[in-house]
Scaffold this motif. Structure first.
Motif: not given
Lengths: 427, 157
Positions: A39, A138, A140, A142, A156, A158
């Motif tokens: 990530w 992709r 995501e 937070y 993930s 997370d």
């Protein structure tokens, strides 16, 4: 087949070979195995608050567009037309309804869908537009931090952030009850490898040495606050290459200790704020303006560093771009945000009182590391008294190299296994 | 009588000479007490206070900057980079007997540790007549590369 370097021969738990800062083959492996299979931080939510807002940035060497579509969904898309590969956007930021390639006019929607192709009849029905969107990564998020990855198989975000999440939440308390927003950035390059910078945000040891001239320029109270080497702070390994370095334990939770006296240097600001806010809120704002007392290092490219985001981008084995992004209170008082800007200018950036000295030290590391062969870089500081928390985190004193060891452990995992284990799935 | 181009250029040529020859404490005396030395990032910004700049120095920050250059305790400024700057393309934008605004071009070459770098900039000066003579009330250095990634600049532009 190409004879790739073997990362396992370059790293031990307490040291690394100097060639990790300059080997171009190793760099190519890093760009693939680290920057395409982990990530990577790309943006803060406040940079693209509304539908149609976009910024352009990079995931490793890959130019991308980060964009919020009409439904509010954030997309991270390769900045590459599917026809002949031209970049479809060269603006740093903006607002748009579509991205149109300047070469032949192919037009893409905010989610990357290919919407229009001029003179499509020239393809005689052999062009399937639905199969040619801008390549979406992709994505995501937070707590306002937006990350992207090329890898569809890794666990993930997370799971990746894991034990760093409470620290991210603490860092965001600099909003003093308002959301955190970005407020501009200082961007500069230095002639050295990206890992030299990665190490630096978890290196308290250098602070009183490299930053003497900055410390000379602040008041005694601030000097005392920043005199943390040998103090009660600590460095803690948070897993997956992440770590936190707590320099000023009293400034970990900015919503606590609200009855502590206001530092002298903020007295004037506090007096001004008192006209508009109750005493409790004034103290919360003042503590937020001063920044957090810790650096949170998120492998491989982001640090939530005291009062700003530090973002690194490798340019080559021996060249790195750094951004120091200023943050403030979205909706908070202007005078308080301006105070944060002045503090940021004082230390950060190519004309700050801190950054140029850091850059000089990193520059020296790069040049010195070319001297001789098979000579180690030491990573063993604080190892002798390193211990384990009940939850398993390794920790040592504030000037320990625990955070660097954590980052290099993850570096080796990424360079050899291509993936990190999900929380609870073994070492 | 309005401030003349000749008087204005004499002052900023003096400033350039002092900076290139390391006379930083003398440089401090060229500014009014409320004067500002500004290096913005955003090419279009006028309200410097509300945005992030590279430098937004009042008198106290200018003094600290000079102490940093002369103190020998900053590794990026021990010694400071050597510089040679050329100023030209002067244009008086407005002038009265009290103040004037002058715009010019600056091309600065820097040498430090065997690396030569150069910076081009549009520089705008607001000068003010005071009891002590003509002084700099505002200097805004708009680097051509302000929005790009810079390298460390441990000297005064």
């Amino acid at each position: 087949m190409q004879d790739l370097p073997d990362p396992r021969t370059l790293l031990a738990p307490d040291r690394a070979d100097g060639s990790i800062y300059s080997d171009p083959d190793l760099y190519d492996m890093e760009m693939d195995r680290i920057f395409m299979h982990n990530w990577i931080w790309v943006a803060h939510r406040s940079e693209i608050p509304e539908p149609g807002d976009f910024i352009t940035t990079f995931v490793g060497p890959h130019p991308v567009i980060v964009c919020r579509d009409r439904q509010g969904v954030v997309h991270v898309m390769l900045n590459r037309c599917r026809h002949r590969a031209a970049t479809v956007c060269e603006l740093r930021r903006g607002k748009t309804a579509s991205f149109v390639c300047p070469y032949h006019g192919w037009a893409y929607g905010l989610d990357g869908t290919l919407r229009g192709v001029p003179h499509q009849e020239g393809y005689s029905g052999h062009l399937d537009k639905s199969s040619l969107p801008l390549v979406n990564l992709r994505v995501e998020e937070y707590n306002g931090l937006v990350f992207a990855t090329f890898d569809e198989t890794i666990p993930s975000l997370d799971s990746w952030l894991g034990r760093t999440k409470p620290w991210i939440d603490l860092f965001m308390k600099q909003g003093a009850g308002w959301p955190v927003k970005t407020m501009g950035e200082h961007k500069f390059t230095f002639p050295g490898n990206w890992k030299i910078q990665l190490e630096n945000t978890t290196d308290a040891y250098h602070f009183p040495i490299v930053h003497k001239s900055f410390l000379d320029s602040v008041d005694q109270e601030t000097q005392d606050t920043l005199n943390f080497v040998g103090g009660k702070g600590f460095v803690e390994d948070l897993g997956n290459g992440h770590s936190v370095m707590v320099m000023i334990p009293e400034l970990v939770d900015l919503d606590e200790n609200l009855d502590a006296p206001i530092p002298e240097r903020f007295a004037e600001l506090a007096a001004g704020l008192s006209k508009d806010y109750p005493p409790e809120k004034v103290r919360q704002i003042i503590r937020a303006v001063g920044g957090s007392g810790f650096n949170l290092n998120l492998f491989p490219n982001l640090a939530c560093s005291m009062a700003f985001f530090r973002v690194l981008r490798p340019l080559s084995a021996t060249s790195t771009e750094i951004r120091h992004i200023a943050i403030g209170m979205d909706g908070g008082p202007d005078v308080a945000n301006q105070a944060r800007l002045r503090l940021h200018e004082h230390f950060q950036g190519p004309m700050g009182f801190g950054t140029p000295d850091d850059a000089e030290a990193w520059d020296r590391v790069q040049r010195g590391s070319l001297a001789g062969k098979n000579i180690d870089i030491l990573l063993n500081r604080g190892l002798g008294h390193e211990a384990q928390r009940p939850d398993g985190n390794l920790y040592s004193d504030v000037s320990a190299e625990t955070g660097m060891r954590a980052a290099y452990r993850q570096w080796l995992v990424a360079m050899t296994d291509k993936a990190f284990p999900a929380e609870g799935e073994g070492a | 009588m309005s401030i003349t181009l000749q008087d204005a250029v004499a002052l900023i040529a003096l400033e350039a000479d002092l900076l290139d020859h390391g006379a930083f404490r003398d440089w401090l005396t060229l500014y009014t007490p409320d004067g500002r030395y500004v290096v913005p990032i955003d090419p279009d910004v006028e309200d410097f206070e509300s945005v992030l700049n590279y430098a937004y120095d009042d008198a106290a920050m200018r003094e600290k900057r000079v102490e940093r250059l002369l103190g020998g305790r900053s590794i990026s400024a021990a010694p400071p980079a050597r510089t040679v700057r050329l100023l030209s393309r002067y244009r008086m934008l407005e002038t009265t007997d009290a103040t004037c605004t002058l715009r010019c071009a600056q091309h600065l070459m820097e040498l430090r540790q065997g690396r030569q770098r150069d910076y081009a900039a549009n520089v705008t000066y607001r000068l003010k007549n005071t009891d002590g003579g003509l002084k700099i009330d505002l200097k805004v250095i708009r680097l051509l590369t302000a929005t790009e990634a810079l390298t460390a600049v441990s000297y005064i532009l």
